[in-house]
Motif scaffolding. Structure first.
Motif, short mmCIF file in Angstrom:
data_model
loop_
_atom_site.label_atom_id
_atom_site.label_comp_id
_atom_site.label_asym_id
_atom_site.label_seq_id
_atom_site.Cartn_x
_atom_site.Cartn_y
_atom_site.Cartn_z
N MET A 5 4.45 -14.29 4.48
CA MET A 5 3.55 -13.62 3.54
C MET A 5 4.06 -12.20 3.26
N LYS A 6 3.73 -11.72 2.07
CA LYS A 6 4.28 -10.46 1.57
C LYS A 6 3.19 -9.40 1.44
N ALA A 7 3.56 -8.13 1.70
CA ALA A 7 2.63 -7.01 1.53
C ALA A 7 3.31 -5.90 0.75
N PHE A 8 2.56 -5.27 -0.16
CA PHE A 8 2.99 -4.03 -0.80
C PHE A 8 2.47 -2.87 0.02
N VAL A 9 3.31 -1.85 0.25
CA VAL A 9 2.86 -0.62 0.91
C VAL A 9 3.25 0.57 0.03
N PHE A 10 2.40 1.59 0.05
CA PHE A 10 2.55 2.71 -0.90
C PHE A 10 2.67 4.04 -0.16
N PRO A 11 3.65 4.87 -0.54
CA PRO A 11 3.91 6.12 0.18
C PRO A 11 2.90 7.22 -0.12
N GLY A 12 2.92 8.23 0.74
CA GLY A 12 2.02 9.37 0.60
C GLY A 12 2.76 10.65 0.30
N GLN A 13 2.08 11.75 0.50
CA GLN A 13 2.62 13.07 0.16
C GLN A 13 3.90 13.35 0.93
N GLY A 14 4.86 13.96 0.23
CA GLY A 14 6.16 14.25 0.84
C GLY A 14 7.27 13.40 0.27
N SER A 15 6.91 12.32 -0.44
CA SER A 15 7.94 11.43 -0.99
C SER A 15 8.30 11.78 -2.43
N GLN A 16 7.68 12.80 -2.99
CA GLN A 16 7.94 13.19 -4.39
C GLN A 16 9.35 13.74 -4.57
N TYR A 17 9.88 13.63 -5.78
CA TYR A 17 11.17 14.25 -6.11
C TYR A 17 11.23 14.52 -7.61
N CYS A 18 12.03 15.48 -8.01
CA CYS A 18 12.15 15.85 -9.42
C CYS A 18 12.77 14.69 -10.20
N GLY A 19 12.16 14.35 -11.33
CA GLY A 19 12.65 13.24 -12.14
C GLY A 19 12.02 11.91 -11.78
N MET A 20 11.06 11.93 -10.88
CA MET A 20 10.44 10.68 -10.41
C MET A 20 9.80 9.91 -11.56
N ALA A 21 10.11 8.61 -11.60
CA ALA A 21 9.52 7.64 -12.54
C ALA A 21 9.92 7.84 -13.99
N GLU A 22 10.82 8.77 -14.28
CA GLU A 22 11.19 9.00 -15.68
C GLU A 22 11.84 7.76 -16.30
N ASP A 23 12.72 7.08 -15.55
CA ASP A 23 13.38 5.89 -16.10
C ASP A 23 12.39 4.74 -16.29
N ILE A 24 11.37 4.66 -15.44
CA ILE A 24 10.33 3.64 -15.63
C ILE A 24 9.55 3.94 -16.91
N PHE A 25 9.23 5.20 -17.13
CA PHE A 25 8.54 5.63 -18.35
C PHE A 25 9.34 5.24 -19.59
N GLN A 26 10.64 5.48 -19.54
CA GLN A 26 11.48 5.24 -20.71
C GLN A 26 11.70 3.76 -20.99
N GLN A 27 11.75 2.93 -19.95
CA GLN A 27 12.15 1.54 -20.13
C GLN A 27 11.00 0.54 -20.20
N TYR A 28 9.80 0.93 -19.77
CA TYR A 28 8.69 -0.03 -19.72
C TYR A 28 7.47 0.52 -20.46
N PRO A 29 7.19 -0.02 -21.65
CA PRO A 29 6.05 0.47 -22.46
C PRO A 29 4.72 0.42 -21.71
N GLU A 30 4.51 -0.61 -20.89
CA GLU A 30 3.25 -0.71 -20.14
C GLU A 30 3.07 0.49 -19.21
N ALA A 31 4.15 0.86 -18.54
CA ALA A 31 4.11 2.04 -17.65
C ALA A 31 3.95 3.32 -18.46
N ARG A 32 4.65 3.40 -19.59
CA ARG A 32 4.54 4.60 -20.45
C ARG A 32 3.11 4.79 -20.92
N ASN A 33 2.44 3.71 -21.29
CA ASN A 33 1.04 3.81 -21.72
C ASN A 33 0.15 4.34 -20.61
N LEU A 34 0.37 3.88 -19.38
CA LEU A 34 -0.42 4.36 -18.24
C LEU A 34 -0.17 5.85 -18.00
#
Length: 308
Positions: free
Chosen positions: A1-30
């Protein structure tokens, strides 16, 4: 069985998620919706902001939440049996599991970041990593230092890796004593407050008020929550544990162990960096662990899903 786990404070970095924003309209809308809800451009801070600005708790928390939930939304058809998040990441886990909607989760996360930053200013404190001590030895260390002020275990991250939190004098005393009581290393962390300690108490009442304003549903899959280290689905327990989480220890190692006991054999960290991947490896090497941070990794996961 599979689980998703999500990070907390301290994992941020400059430029985070920019490529997801550019390549996936669903993510860009969010992300564009998030800018509207927050009343400022969190995406500009994520993509172009300085490390200093991105480190501010009021911005860090919505940024990490947004990165993680956008990636998870793109993978929503993945067969996931359970989920969990480390501190802030618990809100992403609950949103993914349907316990709260995106808009409500973002608003509460933003408020939580502001409240924690303000509490850190009102009650100055610090945190420190203690490496190589058992939980029992750590309790002896804390007992020795409590005469110097408030201090407690904040994060049980993995066996032998514990973070303590509290008043500056007490934490520094613990760092000083730790090597003589068996620690391999003790190091004060660069943080803006004593998170997951009683010094966060000023934020608790206002966070509860914010949570009382939103709808929390029973989750569609179990969420292994930080405070109790047990899979939870009931809305009233979720609400209670989120309030307690501010001043209580994050029992991450115990949570991962509980998930494994519940049948999880594969963990996927969704969001920035690889912090939780490292922790899960140290907790139990018998399970598989991978991560999805960027657009390429999202695409690979989606391609693998299509082939199955």
């Amino acid at each position: 069985m599979k689980a998703f786990v999500f990070p907390g404070q301290g994992s941020q970095y400059c430029g985070m998620a920019e490529d997801i924003f550019q390549q996936y309209p669903e993510a860009r809308n969010l992300m564009e919706r998030a800018n509207e809800i927050l009343g400022y451009s969190i995406t500009d801070i994520m993509f172009n902001g300085s490390e200093e600005v991105l480190r501010e708790t009021r911005y860090t928390q919505p940024a990490i939440f947004l990165h993680s939930i956008c990636a998870a939304t793109l993978l929503s058809n993945t067969d996931v049996a359970m989920t969990a998040g480390h501190s802030l990441g618990e809100y992403t886990a609950l949103c993914f599991a349907g316990a709260m909607c995106f808009e409500d989760a973002l608003r509460v996360v933003s408020k939580r970041g502001e409240l924690m930053q303000n509490a850190g200013t009102l009650n100055p404190g610090t945190m420190a990593a203690i490496i190589g001590m058992s939980n029992e030895a750590l309790e002896d260390l804390l007992a020795e230092t409590r005469a110097s002020g408030v201090v407690q275990a904040a994060n049980f991250n993995s066996p032998g890796q514990i973070v303590i939190s509290g008043e500056i004098g007490a934490v520094r005393k613990a760092v000083e004593l730790a090597p003589s009581m068996g620690a391999r290393m003790a190091k004060e962390l660069v943080v803006s407050g004593a998170f997951h300690s009683p010094l966060m108490k000023p934020a608790e009442e206002e966070l509860k008020a914010s949570l009382d304003e939103i709808t929390i549903n029973n989750s569609r899959i179990p969420v292994c929550m930080n405070v109790v280290a047990q899979p939870i689905t009931m809305a009233d327990e979720i609400r209670k544990n989120l309030v307690l989480q501010l001043t209580s220890s994050v029992r991450w190692a115990q949570s991962v162990e509980a998930m494994i006991a519940g049948g999880i054999t594969s963990f996927i960290e969704i969001g920035p960096q690889k912090v939780l991947q490292g922790l899960v490896k140290r907790i139990d090497r018998s399970v598989t662990i991978s991560g999805i941070d960027n657009a390429n990794q999202v695409a690979q996961c989606l391609a693998t899903k299509q082939e199955q």
